[in-house]
Design an enzyme around this catalytic site. Structure first.
Site, PDB file in Angstrom:
ATOM      1  N   ASP A 171       0.076  19.441  15.234  1.00  0.00           N
ATOM      2  CA  ASP A 171      -1.217  19.103  14.618  1.00  0.00           C
ATOM      3  C   ASP A 171      -1.589  20.178  13.597  1.00  0.00           C
ATOM      4  O   ASP A 171      -1.982  19.871  12.461  1.00  0.00           O
ATOM      5  CB  ASP A 171      -2.316  19.031  15.682  1.00  0.00           C
ATOM      6  CG  ASP A 171      -2.111  17.899  16.667  1.00  0.00           C
ATOM      7  OD1 ASP A 171      -2.913  16.959  16.662  1.00  0.00           O
ATOM      8  OD2 ASP A 171      -1.152  17.956  17.450  1.00  0.00           O
ATOM      9  N   SER A 174       8.423  19.591  20.693  1.00  0.00           N
ATOM     10  CA  SER A 174       9.750  20.214  20.719  1.00  0.00           C
ATOM     11  C   SER A 174       9.799  21.510  21.514  1.00  0.00           C
ATOM     12  O   SER A 174      10.882  21.934  21.938  1.00  0.00           O
ATOM     13  CB  SER A 174      10.237  20.476  19.285  1.00  0.00           C
ATOM     14  OG  SER A 174       9.270  21.224  18.557  1.00  0.00           O
ATOM     15  N   HIS A 201      10.804  27.860  17.179  1.00  0.00           N
ATOM     16  CA  HIS A 201      11.097  27.409  18.536  1.00  0.00           C
ATOM     17  C   HIS A 201      11.591  28.575  19.398  1.00  0.00           C
ATOM     18  O   HIS A 201      12.035  29.595  18.874  1.00  0.00           O
ATOM     19  CB  HIS A 201      12.129  26.282  18.504  1.00  0.00           C
ATOM     20  CG  HIS A 201      11.604  25.034  17.866  1.00  0.00           C
ATOM     21  ND1 HIS A 201      11.759  24.764  16.525  1.00  0.00           N
ATOM     22  CD2 HIS A 201      10.905  23.992  18.382  1.00  0.00           C
ATOM     23  CE1 HIS A 201      11.174  23.606  16.235  1.00  0.00           C
ATOM     24  NE2 HIS A 201      10.648  23.119  17.351  1.00  0.00           N
TER      25      HIS A 201
END
Length: 396
Positions: free
Chosen positions: A200, A87, A332
């Site tokens: 991850d 993303s 983000h």
């Protein structure tokens, strides 16, 4: 009537989010807080960054034929650009002012792939910098949409995906390039940016498969596939960031979103294990690329970029987090954050291997320019040659 329109919009968004790759808990949280803003941010997410002396480079427009070696590749030689990742490359929430805006994949402003405004003075992205050298660059994203949308072009990144999905993304990228008319797949020089690892690490405390060993196995398989199937390519491999850095970004909205999206990054009990996995991923990524396994061809190479390695969220003079670089979930990037990352990547490409920064050293730094003596994008191989030439110059 307004209620029906709002209900329809929510149902449409719910359907869209469920296909986005985000986990169900995060999807539910977005929908529960859809119209909420982040109390820490004000209008920061729409604030672009400004650079002094924005672009003053000699673009070295050349009539010379394409170089035959990736180690002699100049910015104006790059004809095709692509990317794989998650993303942060899909640019989720880059333009968001509310929590619902996090579902929008604003690929046109992505740091490594965006070009919805091709004027560098309006949008600082890697493709827009490269377009100063080659206006015919192809593959950059515009507008918004998923990885299969026409706006994505060669940006294959998908929200929520991990190193385990990179090989599939690589195959999608190669297939799409092969099927695209008008590009020279075999002869045209390509630049592919690969950045993955945050998801991850954000899942590592809940799923034991997210280890450094598996991460490296996935990365190696992806790079090997590119080497075998994507001719005339330089891969920018950006080292994974340390997700524990999000703890500096506080506030009720930040914490609410972070705990759902990346609880492993905030867990004090898991912190030693998280840092161990992070350091192992970062070191082993560098070890793989520095081993010269991808330096045995003039047709393909991989360059590792460590500027995310020791990155911490930018801070204000008082030491508090600078939220203007982030979307409302405090994870983000905002448009400003994407622009800062674009400059970091470009400047790293023009810095010899061994001298590249391992952190965001200055978020107001100027855009670097290729020199007339060394107009090439630095690789492991030409960095060694450049060092040798410098030593010869000073020793002879």
């Amino acid at each position: 009537m307004k209620v029906l329109i709002l209900l329809g919009l929510i149902l449409h968004c719910t359907s869209f989010i469920k296909s986005s790759g985000f986990e169900e808990d995060y999807i539910n949280l977005i929908m529960e807080n859809a119209w909420k803003t982040n109390e820490k941010m004000g209008n920061y997410t729409s604030e672009p960054r400004t650079l002094k002396n924005l672009f003053n480079c000699n673009t070295f427009v050349s009539t010379n034929p394409r170089p035959t070696s990736v180690h002699a590749l100049r910015p104006n030689d790059i004809e095709i650009i692509g990317a794989i990742g998650d993303s942060l490359t899909a640019a989720n929430g880059a333009k968001a002012s509310t929590i619902l805006g996090l579902i929008e994949e604003c690929r046109g402003v992505s740091w490594s792939m965006g070009s919805e405004k091709s004027d560098l003075s309006q949008s600082i992205t890697l493709p827009n910098i490269l377009r100063k050298f080659n206006p015919n660059l192809y593959g950059a994203s515009v507008g918004s949409g998923g990885s299969t949308s026409s706006n994505a072009v060669f940006n294959m990144a998908r929200p929520g995906e991990t190193s385990f999905e990179m090989l599939a993304q690589a195959k999608n990228l190669v297939n799409k390039m092969k099927q695209t008319p008008g590009i020279n797949f075999n002869e045209g020089w390509k630049l592919v940016t690969m950045f993955v690892g945050g998801n991850d690490l954000c899942k590592a405390c809940r799923d034991s498969k997210y280890t450094a060993y598996n991460y490296m196995r996935n990365i190696r398989a992806t790079l090997d596939y590119f080497k075998a199937n994507l001719p005339r390519t330089l891969v920018n491999l950006v080292i994974s960031l340390d997700v524990s850095g999000i703890e500096i970004l506080t506030g009720s909205t930040c914490r609410n979103m972070q705990k759902t999206f990346c609880d492993c990054g905030l867990s004090s009990s898991f912190r030693p294990t998280l840092l161990s996995i992070t350091k192992a991923i970062q070191q082993q990524t560098e070890d793989l690329i520095y081993s010269e396994v991808y330096d045995d061809s003039d047709d393909f190479t991989v360059v590792v970029h460590p500027f995310m390695k020791n990155m911490r969220p930018p801070t204000k003079p008082d030491g508090s987090g600078d939220y203007s670089y982030f979307a409302p979930d405090c994870f983000h990037f905002s448009v400003k954050g994407h622009e800062a990352a674009a400059v970091e990547l470009w400047n790293s490409m023009l810095t010899p291997v061994g001298q590249k920064s391992d952190q965001w050293t200055s978020l107001n730094q100027a855009i670097m320019c290729p020199s007339s003596n060394t107009p090439f994008i630095y690789t492991n191989k030409n960095s060694r040659l450049n060092l040798k030439n410098l030593l010869n110059k000073f020793l002879n």
